[in-house]
Structures are given as C-alpha cells and as structure tokens.
Design a protein around this motif. Structure first.
Motif, PDB file in Angstrom:
ATOM      1  N   GLN A  68       0.830  -1.207   0.000  1.00 35.86           N
ATOM      2  CA  GLN A  68       0.000   0.000   0.000  1.00 35.86           C
ATOM      3  C   GLN A  68       0.864   1.257   0.000  1.00 35.86           C
ATOM      4  O   GLN A  68       0.599   2.211  -0.742  1.00 35.86           O
ATOM      5  N   LEU A  69       1.903   1.248   0.830  1.00 35.87           N
ATOM      6  CA  LEU A  69       2.747   2.438   0.945  1.00 35.87           C
ATOM      7  C   LEU A  69       3.547   2.689  -0.328  1.00 35.87           C
ATOM      8  O   LEU A  69       3.737   3.850  -0.730  1.00 35.87           O
ATOM      9  N   LYS A  70       3.993   1.627  -0.988  1.00 38.16           N
ATOM     10  CA  LYS A  70       4.793   1.815  -2.198  1.00 38.16           C
ATOM     11  C   LYS A  70       3.993   2.494  -3.310  1.00 38.16           C
ATOM     12  O   LYS A  70       4.553   3.189  -4.161  1.00 38.16           O
ATOM     13  N   GLU A  71       2.683   2.335  -3.289  1.00 35.84           N
ATOM     14  CA  GLU A  71       1.844   2.977  -4.296  1.00 35.84           C
ATOM     15  C   GLU A  71       1.784   4.488  -4.124  1.00 35.84           C
ATOM     16  O   GLU A  71       1.513   5.213  -5.091  1.00 35.84           O
ATOM     17  N   VAL A  72       2.045   4.971  -2.913  1.00 38.44           N
ATOM     18  CA  VAL A  72       1.864   6.406  -2.647  1.00 38.44           C
ATOM     19  C   VAL A  72       3.120   7.083  -2.100  1.00 38.44           C
ATOM     20  O   VAL A  72       3.129   8.294  -1.893  1.00 38.44           O
ATOM     21  N   ALA A  73       4.180   6.301  -1.869  1.00 33.91           N
ATOM     22  CA  ALA A  73       5.415   6.855  -1.298  1.00 33.91           C
ATOM     23  C   ALA A  73       6.546   6.688  -2.318  1.00 33.91           C
ATOM     24  O   ALA A  73       7.337   5.747  -2.242  1.00 33.91           O
ATOM     25  N   TRP A  74       6.600   7.609  -3.271  1.00 37.58           N
ATOM     26  CA  TRP A  74       7.582   7.502  -4.357  1.00 37.58           C
ATOM     27  C   TRP A  74       9.021   7.596  -3.852  1.00 37.58           C
ATOM     28  O   TRP A  74       9.942   7.064  -4.461  1.00 37.58           O
ATOM     29  N   ARG A 176      -1.888  12.747   2.373  1.00 37.14           N
ATOM     30  CA  ARG A 176      -3.295  12.415   2.591  1.00 37.14           C
ATOM     31  C   ARG A 176      -3.520  10.908   2.479  1.00 37.14           C
ATOM     32  O   ARG A 176      -4.191  10.303   3.327  1.00 37.14           O
ATOM     33  N   LYS A 177      -2.939  10.298   1.454  1.00 37.83           N
ATOM     34  CA  LYS A 177      -3.148   8.861   1.243  1.00 37.83           C
ATOM     35  C   LYS A 177      -2.431   8.027   2.305  1.00 37.83           C
ATOM     36  O   LYS A 177      -2.950   6.992   2.739  1.00 37.83           O
ATOM     37  N   VAL A 178      -1.233   8.455   2.725  1.00 41.27           N
ATOM     38  CA  VAL A 178      -0.540   7.725   3.789  1.00 41.27           C
ATOM     39  C   VAL A 178      -1.333   7.798   5.087  1.00 41.27           C
ATOM     40  O   VAL A 178      -1.474   6.799   5.808  1.00 41.27           O
ATOM     41  N   ASN A 179      -1.873   8.965   5.386  1.00 39.23           N
ATOM     42  CA  ASN A 179      -2.701   9.079   6.590  1.00 39.23           C
ATOM     43  C   ASN A 179      -3.910   8.145   6.522  1.00 39.23           C
ATOM     44  O   ASN A 179      -4.299   7.544   7.524  1.00 39.23           O
ATOM     45  N   THR A 180      -4.491   8.014   5.347  1.00 37.18           N
ATOM     46  CA  THR A 180      -5.626   7.107   5.184  1.00 37.18           C
ATOM     47  C   THR A 180      -5.208   5.653   5.417  1.00 37.18           C
ATOM     48  O   THR A 180      -5.901   4.890   6.107  1.00 37.18           O
ATOM     49  N   ILE A 181      -4.055   5.264   4.869  1.00 33.60           N
ATOM     50  CA  ILE A 181      -3.547   3.903   5.066  1.00 33.60           C
ATOM     51  C   ILE A 181      -3.312   3.628   6.547  1.00 33.60           C
ATOM     52  O   ILE A 181      -3.699   2.586   7.076  1.00 33.60           O
ATOM     53  N   LEU A 182      -2.684   4.586   7.221  1.00 34.37           N
ATOM     54  CA  LEU A 182      -2.382   4.401   8.645  1.00 34.37           C
ATOM     55  C   LEU A 182      -3.646   4.381   9.490  1.00 34.37           C
ATOM     56  O   LEU A 182      -3.748   3.620  10.461  1.00 34.37           O
ATOM     57  N   ALA A 183      -4.621   5.210   9.122  1.00 35.34           N
ATOM     58  CA  ALA A 183      -5.889   5.211   9.862  1.00 35.34           C
ATOM     59  C   ALA A 183      -6.623   3.890   9.662  1.00 35.34           C
ATOM     60  O   ALA A 183      -7.160   3.307  10.620  1.00 35.34           O
ATOM     61  N   ASN A 184      -6.651   3.398   8.433  1.00 32.46           N
ATOM     62  CA  ASN A 184      -7.342   2.128   8.153  1.00 32.46           C
ATOM     63  C   ASN A 184      -6.673   0.953   8.862  1.00 32.46           C
ATOM     64  O   ASN A 184      -7.343  -0.037   9.198  1.00 32.46           O
ATOM     65  N   ALA A 185      -5.368   1.077   9.094  1.00 29.38           N
ATOM     66  CA  ALA A 185      -4.632   0.020   9.799  1.00 29.38           C
ATOM     67  C   ALA A 185      -4.731   0.156  11.310  1.00 29.38           C
ATOM     68  O   ALA A 185      -4.177  -0.665  12.044  1.00 29.38           O
ATOM     69  N   GLY A 186      -5.428   1.189  11.784  1.00 26.62           N
ATOM     70  CA  GLY A 186      -5.581   1.402  13.219  1.00 26.62           C
ATOM     71  C   GLY A 186      -4.345   1.960  13.892  1.00 26.62           C
ATOM     72  O   GLY A 186      -4.220   1.919  15.122  1.00 26.62           O
ATOM     73  N   ILE A 187      -3.420   2.544  13.104  1.00 27.78           N
ATOM     74  CA  ILE A 187      -2.170   3.067  13.658  1.00 27.78           C
ATOM     75  C   ILE A 187      -2.337   4.497  14.152  1.00 27.78           C
ATOM     76  O   ILE A 187      -1.725   4.897  15.145  1.00 27.78           O
ATOM     77  N   ILE A 188      -3.161   5.277  13.463  1.00 23.30           N
ATOM     78  CA  ILE A 188      -3.390   6.654  13.884  1.00 23.30           C
ATOM     79  C   ILE A 188      -4.883   6.940  13.985  1.00 23.30           C
ATOM     80  O   ILE A 188      -5.707   6.255  13.371  1.00 23.30           O
TER      81      ILE A 188
END
Length: 225
Positions: A68-74, A176-188
């Motif tokens: 997931q992160l590789k898609e949005v973290a160039w 924005r997308k990283v925050n969404t990934i982290l929120a969906n994973a319950g990290i933030i």
C-alpha cells in the motif's frame, strides 16, 4: 572521555551519515532501536508540548503495509523493501492554547494550577494568535507541531550514526493517502494526528552512488563582526 574525543566522535558520526536507501538483511537489535528512540523522546519541543508520537515498524510490520505504501510513497521504494525498521513521526493536530493537550503539558511540568497556569495559557494564546498567527488555522497549527518533530528526527539520525546504524528520512509521499492507510490500519486517529515524515533504519548494503555534497561552509555560516 575528554571534550575533544567527544567532538571527534560526533564529527565522525556526521561525516558517516548519508541518506541510505538500500540496506542489508541484518536486523537492528531492539535495544539499539530503543536507544535511538530515547533521543526522540527526550528531544525539546516548542512550549514543552511534545505534540508528537513515534510509531515503530519492524520488518514484519513493514511487510504488512509495504504494498500500500509503495503505491503512494515515491521516495521510499527501496527502503520499504530492505530497511530493518521504519519510524513514523506523527504530529498532533489542532494543538491550540486552550486545549487539554496544552493544559496537560503544563501540569506535567508543574505549572498546572492557579495563577501560574492561567498566566502561561494567556502567554501561549498571544503567541499563537499574534506572534505566529495560527490559532484559528488548523493547517498552520499542524505545520507548527510537524516541524517540531524534525528536532527529534535529527537527533535520531545522529544517534543512529554514532552507533553505526544508517538511516534515511523521507518526505516523498502523498500525505493524505498515507494518513488514510495508517488510519485504516488502526495506527493513527486521523482526527487527532497526522504523519510528518518517515525515518528508515538499517545497515547500508553499499555506499550511495553519489558522494555527499554541501555548499561552502562560509556561504551558510555567518559570524557578525
């Protein structure tokens, strides 16, 4: 240990530190990561607020989020594949002078009652409203807390280099997308905090292709006569 020997060690650490993107398979010992994190925990922050959190992912946890992160973290493609650990530097949102966060920081430092408390809050109100012009601007408040995390970031990178561990700080991602990934994973909790930067740790597989370059020292350091 003399002052000169300490200075030499620190200078060697800075000379050795580079932005390392590709790492060996070797794992960093947990006690060494904890030592690095201590220097983040003990770092200074504006008004002593400590409006931050540092979330640690080892290789197993990186693997769960890597695709997931590789898609949005160039800026983190190779690091996500090879780093021993990833530290997420999170900053608090909406840290206004009149929040529990600010009040609790004062209580923590022994200034949590009576006139002393009210005096400090008035000072912080003036600071945020007049000096920084940010009290009513959520983005400005987040930028204020986020930039404080860079003090901890620098301390962690220096500490890592002092004990022979390499690192790479990363801003190259869609926040924005990283925050969404982290929120969906319950990290933030995305309502309360957001990512400020990432720090990868490991042991370099090889030296970077390009040598470190800096502007001439006299261009960036000025002594007033």
């Amino acid at each position: 240990m003399t002052k000169e020997s300490v200075k030499k060690q620190v200078r060697q650490a800075f000379d050795h530190r580079l932005a390392v993107r590709v790492y060996q398979e070797k794992e960093i010992a947990k006690k060494d990561v904890e030592f690095i994190l201590d220097t983040a925990w003990l770092s200074p922050s504006s008004i002593g607020l400590e409006a931050w959190r540092f979330v640690v992912l080892d290789r197993a946890h990186i693997a769960l989020l890597k695709d997931q992160l590789k898609e949005v973290a160039w800026g983190a493609q190779y690091q996500l594949d090879t780093a021993s650990h990833l530290i997420l530097l999170l900053a608090e949102k909406n840290a206004r002078y009149d929040t529990d966060s600010v009040k609790n920081s004062l209580i923590r430092r022994g200034l949590g009652s009576g006139d002393a408390l009210e005096s400090r809050i008035r000072t912080y109100k003036s600071f945020q409203k007049n000096d920084m012009e940010m009290a009513d601007n959520p983005r400005a408040l987040f930028d204020w807390t986020a930039k404080q995390t860079y003090i901890a970031l620098g301390n962690m990178m220096t500490t890592a280099s002092l004990i022979g561990i390499d690192s790479c700080p990363i801003e190259g991602f869609d926040y924005r997308k990283v925050n969404t990934i982290l929120a969906n994973a319950g990290i933030i909790d995305a309502e309360k905090e957001g990512i400020a930067s990432m720090l990868f740790l490991g042991y370099r597989l090889r030296d970077p292709k390009h040598p470190r370059s800096r502007k001439p020292r006299e261009e960036v350091i000025t002594w007033l006569d």
